[in-house]
Design a protein around this motif. Sequence first.
Motif, mmCIF file in Angstrom:
data_model
loop_
_atom_site.group_PDB
_atom_site.id
_atom_site.type_symbol
_atom_site.label_atom_id
_atom_site.label_comp_id
_atom_site.label_asym_id
_atom_site.label_seq_id
_atom_site.Cartn_x
_atom_site.Cartn_y
_atom_site.Cartn_z
ATOM 1 N N PRO A 1 -17.241 -7.762 18.501
ATOM 2 C CA PRO A 1 -16.576 -8.614 17.498
ATOM 3 C C PRO A 1 -15.083 -8.688 17.823
ATOM 4 O O PRO A 1 -14.568 -7.920 18.644
ATOM 5 N N PRO A 2 -14.355 -9.612 17.206
ATOM 6 C CA PRO A 2 -12.899 -9.564 17.345
ATOM 7 C C PRO A 2 -12.396 -8.227 16.823
ATOM 8 O O PRO A 2 -12.955 -7.662 15.865
ATOM 9 N N LEU A 3 -11.337 -7.712 17.459
ATOM 10 C CA LEU A 3 -10.827 -6.391 17.118
ATOM 11 C C LEU A 3 -9.387 -6.482 16.644
ATOM 12 O O LEU A 3 -8.628 -7.365 17.061
ATOM 13 N N ALA A 4 -9.009 -5.568 15.791
ATOM 14 C CA ALA A 4 -7.627 -5.450 15.344
ATOM 15 C C ALA A 4 -7.184 -4.005 15.547
ATOM 16 O O ALA A 4 -7.877 -3.075 15.119
ATOM 17 N N ARG A 5 -6.050 -3.834 16.200
ATOM 18 C CA ARG A 5 -5.507 -2.495 16.434
ATOM 19 C C ARG A 5 -4.193 -2.384 15.672
ATOM 20 O O ARG A 5 -3.263 -3.152 15.902
ATOM 21 N N ALA A 6 -4.133 -1.460 14.754
ATOM 22 C CA ALA A 6 -2.930 -1.253 13.952
ATOM 23 C C ALA A 6 -2.202 -0.016 14.460
ATOM 24 O O ALA A 6 -2.768 1.073 14.514
ATOM 25 N N LEU A 7 -0.945 -0.207 14.838
ATOM 26 C CA LEU A 7 -0.085 0.912 15.198
ATOM 27 C C LEU A 7 0.949 1.066 14.096
ATOM 28 O O LEU A 7 1.645 0.107 13.744
ATOM 29 N N SER A 8 1.044 2.248 13.550
ATOM 30 C CA SER A 8 1.947 2.491 12.435
ATOM 31 C C SER A 8 2.791 3.722 12.733
ATOM 32 O O SER A 8 2.273 4.736 13.219
ATOM 33 N N VAL A 9 4.073 3.618 12.439
ATOM 34 C CA VAL A 9 4.979 4.751 12.604
ATOM 35 C C VAL A 9 5.601 5.061 11.243
ATOM 36 O O VAL A 9 6.201 4.184 10.614
ATOM 37 N N TYR A 10 5.443 6.298 10.813
ATOM 38 C CA TYR A 10 6.074 6.761 9.579
ATOM 39 C C TYR A 10 7.267 7.601 9.996
ATOM 40 O O TYR A 10 7.115 8.674 10.599
ATOM 41 N N ALA A 11 8.477 7.107 9.714
ATOM 42 C CA ALA A 11 9.703 7.685 10.263
ATOM 43 C C ALA A 11 10.157 8.913 9.488
ATOM 44 O O ALA A 11 11.249 8.977 8.921
ATOM 45 N N SER A 12 9.302 9.925 9.496
ATOM 46 C CA SER A 12 9.608 11.191 8.825
ATOM 47 C C SER A 12 8.574 12.209 9.284
ATOM 48 O O SER A 12 7.463 11.841 9.696
ATOM 49 N N ASP A 13 8.935 13.483 9.192
ATOM 50 C CA ASP A 13 7.959 14.523 9.506
ATOM 51 C C ASP A 13 7.260 15.044 8.254
ATOM 52 O O ASP A 13 6.577 16.078 8.299
ATOM 53 N N ASP A 14 7.411 14.312 7.148
ATOM 54 C CA ASP A 14 6.715 14.668 5.900
ATOM 55 C C ASP A 14 5.269 14.173 6.018
ATOM 56 O O ASP A 14 4.952 13.022 5.699
ATOM 57 N N ALA A 15 4.385 15.058 6.454
ATOM 58 C CA ALA A 15 3.011 14.659 6.731
ATOM 59 C C ALA A 15 2.288 14.193 5.478
ATOM 60 O O ALA A 15 1.495 13.241 5.518
ATOM 61 N N ASP A 16 2.548 14.842 4.360
ATOM 62 C CA ASP A 16 1.864 14.435 3.126
ATOM 63 C C ASP A 16 2.263 13.016 2.718
ATOM 64 O O ASP A 16 1.412 12.202 2.321
ATOM 65 N N ALA A 17 3.554 12.718 2.795
ATOM 66 C CA ALA A 17 4.002 11.375 2.444
ATOM 67 C C ALA A 17 3.450 10.356 3.429
ATOM 68 O O ALA A 17 3.080 9.236 3.036
ATOM 69 N N ALA A 18 3.354 10.742 4.684
ATOM 70 C CA ALA A 18 2.813 9.829 5.691
ATOM 71 C C ALA A 18 1.347 9.522 5.419
ATOM 72 O O ALA A 18 0.906 8.363 5.493
ATOM 73 N N VAL A 19 0.577 10.556 5.092
ATOM 74 C CA VAL A 19 -0.843 10.347 4.786
ATOM 75 C C VAL A 19 -1.002 9.432 3.578
ATOM 76 O O VAL A 19 -1.851 8.525 3.564
ATOM 77 N N ALA A 20 -0.157 9.618 2.583
ATOM 78 C CA ALA A 20 -0.242 8.781 1.384
ATOM 79 C C ALA A 20 0.060 7.324 1.707
ATOM 80 O O ALA A 20 -0.547 6.406 1.139
ATOM 81 N N ALA A 21 0.990 7.087 2.649
ATOM 82 C CA ALA A 21 1.340 5.714 3.006
ATOM 83 C C ALA A 21 0.318 5.086 3.947
ATOM 84 O O ALA A 21 0.074 3.872 3.904
ATOM 85 N N LEU A 22 -0.289 5.895 4.807
ATOM 86 C CA LEU A 22 -1.193 5.374 5.821
ATOM 87 C C LEU A 22 -2.621 5.185 5.315
ATOM 88 O O LEU A 22 -3.326 4.270 5.754
ATOM 89 N N THR A 23 -3.062 6.039 4.402
ATOM 90 C CA THR A 23 -4.458 6.011 3.969
ATOM 91 C C THR A 23 -4.901 4.646 3.438
ATOM 92 O O THR A 23 -6.013 4.179 3.768
ATOM 93 N N PRO A 24 -4.097 3.945 2.643
ATOM 94 C CA PRO A 24 -4.554 2.633 2.167
ATOM 95 C C PRO A 24 -4.865 1.650 3.284
ATOM 96 O O PRO A 24 -5.688 0.742 3.084
ATOM 97 N N LEU A 25 -4.244 1.812 4.443
ATOM 98 C CA LEU A 25 -4.500 0.885 5.548
ATOM 99 C C LEU A 25 -5.941 0.959 6.034
ATOM 100 O O LEU A 25 -6.459 -0.005 6.627
ATOM 101 N N LEU A 26 -6.598 2.068 5.811
ATOM 102 C CA LEU A 26 -7.979 2.210 6.250
ATOM 103 C C LEU A 26 -8.945 1.308 5.486
ATOM 104 O O LEU A 26 -10.110 1.175 5.854
ATOM 105 N N SER A 27 -8.456 0.676 4.430
ATOM 106 C CA SER A 27 -9.325 -0.167 3.608
ATOM 107 C C SER A 27 -9.279 -1.640 3.997
ATOM 108 O O SER A 27 -9.968 -2.456 3.396
ATOM 109 N N ILE A 28 -8.496 -2.022 5.024
ATOM 110 C CA ILE A 28 -8.315 -3.462 5.288
ATOM 111 C C ILE A 28 -9.525 -4.085 5.972
ATOM 112 O O ILE A 28 -9.716 -5.305 5.921
ATOM 113 N N ALA A 29 -10.361 -3.268 6.637
ATOM 114 C CA ALA A 29 -11.531 -3.781 7.367
ATOM 115 C C ALA A 29 -12.355 -2.583 7.814
ATOM 116 O O ALA A 29 -11.898 -1.436 7.720
ATOM 117 N N PRO A 30 -13.591 -2.802 8.311
ATOM 118 C CA PRO A 30 -14.381 -1.683 8.816
ATOM 119 C C PRO A 30 -13.658 -0.935 9.944
ATOM 120 O O PRO A 30 -13.192 -1.538 10.909
#
Length: 733
Positions: free
Chosen positions: A547-576
């Motif tokens: 199928p057509p593919l989408a590759r998302a590269l995201s950079v969270y400009a901090s070493d706060d892993a918890d905040a990064a996970v909170a910001a990144l997790t919603p992106l997993l819902s955009i498509a399978p």
Amino acid sequence: MADYGHELVFGTFLTPQNADPHAPVTLARLSEQADLDLVTFQDHPYQPAFLDTWTLLSYVAAQTSKVRLSGNVINLPLRVPAHLARQAASLDLLSGGRFELGLGAGGFWDAIEAMGGPRRTPAEAVDALAEAIDVIRATWDASTRGGVFSSGVHYKVRGGKRGPEPAHDIGIWLGALKPRMLRLIGNKADGWLPSLAYLKPGDLERGNAIIDEAAAQAGRDPREIRRLLNIGPQDATLDTLVPLVIEQGISTFILATDDPGTIQAWGQEIAPALREAVAEERDTPQAVVRGPKALAQRRDGIDYDAVPSALKAHAVEPGDKAYPKVRSTYFRAGSPGLVLRPGTAAEVAEALSYARAQEGPLAVRSGGHGISGRSTNDGGVVIDLGRLNGIDVTGTTVRVGPGTNWGHVAESLAPFGLAMSSGDYGDVGVGGLATAGGIGFLGRKFGLTIDHVRSVDVVLADGRLVRADASENPDLFWALRGAGGNFGIVTSFELEAYHVPDVVFAQMLFDATDAVGLLGRWGKLVEAAPRELTGFLYLSAARRGQPPLARALSVYASDDADAAVAALTPLLSIAPVLQQQAQLVPYAAIVPPADATHHGGQGQPLVSNGFAEHLDEEINEIVADGLRGAAPWIAIRAVGGAVNDVDPAATAYAHRHQNFNVSSVGFDPSRFRKHWDELRPHLDGLYLSFETDTRPERLGDAFPALARLRELKARYDPDNVFNQNFPITSARA
């Protein structure tokens, strides 16, 4: 007269004695401090009083920074050619292109045989050396597909892997006296390296004649072959050396001595005096060696003989060995008539003055990654800034040459806990990005690259070198940040880096069958995300049952892993989700240096782009439709955030209210243009670094302040010298 016109090189021939193992290292460092060009060591592996030459060369390379190194000469019978090629290339890469390969056929056969090496007759030794040269050169040729094969009598190679490729074209210099070896030099080698003490009267004339004849028979220009000479302290006088240059063609003198005072006098007194004396004797300026192939491929409209002497040593013509490495860019194949590679701002000015006097187009190149391909051309002159690659970090200020790439900048900043947002690939050149804009992985948090440029040194169209910053030439400074390619050649940037701890780098792969929905959901999430999150989305068309593919590269400009996970997790819902991973890494690990040779990509791809405030349904539907044929590869880069904090009037780059840049690649001109003509009305402006459509209206899309730029063009480049990279015509025109 047999002056072959090479620039003069001065070196030392040191004894690799091991009684005091650091003594030869100290002398090598002294040679560099005395401004000598070359340090050499003899190679007699069977001599227990000597250090191993390869080990010594490697150690000395790590202890020095400028001087070139060579064996004088390496003992071939005790060195396997394929392995020798890798050793030489590795040392050249590690030393930054400072190794040359002096090579000998062998001579002390009892000692060689005692070490387990072969005993060869003189004729066999020459044949073995010829086979070895072929194996070595083939191993260095990493750009050729397939393995290395040699069915020689002495060396058989059956599909050996190629590489690594050396950092520069390593010269192969042969120590030789007899006619058969001299003919081999003319046929295959880059230099002749005899010792004056072993020569009889007339040997140099006879040797040169044999080499020259063999070179001509092999289709080479004899001037391709450097003539070197080992000399003793008693020979180091102007009365002896000047005739050797002017009458015998010697251009490299290697002094055999272990005396520190003699080394200092050789480098600081005799070498400068000889250079001056030879310059006075030579009727014409020094000429860079060009073989017949290069001469035959010279282009009309370029006066090759008029290349300034300061530029000749690094100039590259069609047919030169270095030409395949400098002709093209990452995206575009080129065929320039001449590539000039200045190493200082003054040489840039000389190169520009010379190029203006030639016919044909002028291109300026920093890293050569540019998608537009305007940093090469066909038949014209390219000013390649690759040698202006210095990086100097002081506090948070970094002074950078335009010819380095951002991967090396990131690498240099990392030990200080600093970073600069600079594209999405370490191969991108500093000069192009820092004058065009600089959309990067840290953009929403810290803004564009140009937002952190504090001053520039620039060569103007008339050759003047000026500084531009907020107080000195401020109008030029404004123009250079966004439209720099139209106003001059930047030779140095002063940038203000910022403190960045480790960042979270996430990669997600999605099924993009519902491309319209995916784009809409991703766009809304990125806009709503904290500024620390910058996301780039790449879509590719369906192929081979995928199928057509989408590759998302995201950079969270901090070493706060918890905040990064909170910001990144919603992106997993955009498509399978097909794959996903996230890592806490230094920013420099995301954009590592990539110094591979550019070969011009495949075909002539088309690229267009535009900015969008939001990824609305109309945009998404047209983009998704293009994915099905007209534009099978799409990139959407988040801007916004800190990018939009800057006043649109502060720089020539004025796109300060949009949140995304949308770009795509196509190969069918009619379909691609139709697709973009439909998409553009829904977009707002464009970024010239991602554009191949050169229709005049694109300048208006790129520069809302085009009228001001035209006025400045009339002041700084009234003759439109810089007219190849989306040229802005002056108000006068």
